[in-house]
Scaffold this motif. Sequence first.
Motif, PDB file in Angstrom:
ATOM      1  N   ASP A 295      44.080  54.636  33.585  1.00 39.08           N
ATOM      2  CA  ASP A 295      44.861  54.445  34.804  1.00 39.08           C
ATOM      3  C   ASP A 295      46.145  53.672  34.493  1.00 39.08           C
ATOM      4  O   ASP A 295      47.223  54.013  34.983  1.00 39.08           O
ATOM      5  N   ALA A 296      46.024  52.627  33.697  1.00 39.53           N
ATOM      6  CA  ALA A 296      47.189  51.817  33.334  1.00 39.53           C
ATOM      7  C   ALA A 296      48.179  52.632  32.520  1.00 39.53           C
ATOM      8  O   ALA A 296      49.401  52.590  32.768  1.00 39.53           O
TER       9      ALA A 296
ATOM     10  N   THR B  31      37.282  50.121  31.199  1.00 40.38           N
ATOM     11  CA  THR B  31      37.794  49.198  32.190  1.00 40.38           C
ATOM     12  C   THR B  31      38.041  47.863  31.498  1.00 40.38           C
ATOM     13  O   THR B  31      37.148  47.039  31.376  1.00 40.38           O
TER      14      THR B  31
ATOM     15  N   GLN C  55      39.491  46.980  38.594  1.00 41.14           N
ATOM     16  CA  GLN C  55      38.536  48.046  38.314  1.00 41.14           C
ATOM     17  C   GLN C  55      39.186  49.283  37.702  1.00 41.14           C
ATOM     18  O   GLN C  55      38.487  50.202  37.291  1.00 41.14           O
ATOM     19  N   ASP C  56      40.508  49.314  37.612  1.00 35.01           N
ATOM     20  CA  ASP C  56      41.186  50.462  37.021  1.00 35.01           C
ATOM     21  C   ASP C  56      40.918  50.520  35.521  1.00 35.01           C
ATOM     22  O   ASP C  56      40.712  49.502  34.868  1.00 35.01           O
ATOM     23  N   SER C  57      40.954  51.716  35.001  1.00 35.31           N
ATOM     24  CA  SER C  57      40.672  51.906  33.576  1.00 35.31           C
ATOM     25  C   SER C  57      41.949  51.807  32.748  1.00 35.31           C
ATOM     26  O   SER C  57      43.068  51.814  33.277  1.00 35.31           O
TER      27      SER C  57
ATOM     28  N   VAL D 156      48.075  47.575  38.469  1.00 38.46           N
ATOM     29  CA  VAL D 156      46.747  48.179  38.408  1.00 38.46           C
ATOM     30  C   VAL D 156      45.748  47.162  38.952  1.00 38.46           C
ATOM     31  O   VAL D 156      46.000  45.962  38.931  1.00 38.46           O
TER      32      VAL D 156
END
Length: 100
Positions: A92-93, A4, A87-89, A84
């Motif tokens: 995720d991005a 994160t 808290q997105d990792s 994003v």
Amino acid sequence: MDFTVIPDVVCKQTIRSMVACETALSAAQCMSEHDIFAILVIDADGLLTGIVTERDLARRVVAAGKSGADPQLGDIMTAAPKCVAPQDSLFDALELMRDH
């Protein structure tokens, strides 16, 4: 392993915003003054509506033969950019970039 990293990246950035009725020239001047490559475009309530990057200025203003004082950011911005959350990792991005 914690991937994160979004808050770690963003906290080191200078983030500037403008409203859609401001000009491409004013955005370019702001980018130059603050040594940044993008301006967030927000509405009257402060909500994100778009983004204008150096690439947008090059393609949609300079290459199109327009004066920087003429087009408004609302005319050259990338509307509704994908985002994003803090808290997105990293994954995720990357997935968002791959999908869009």
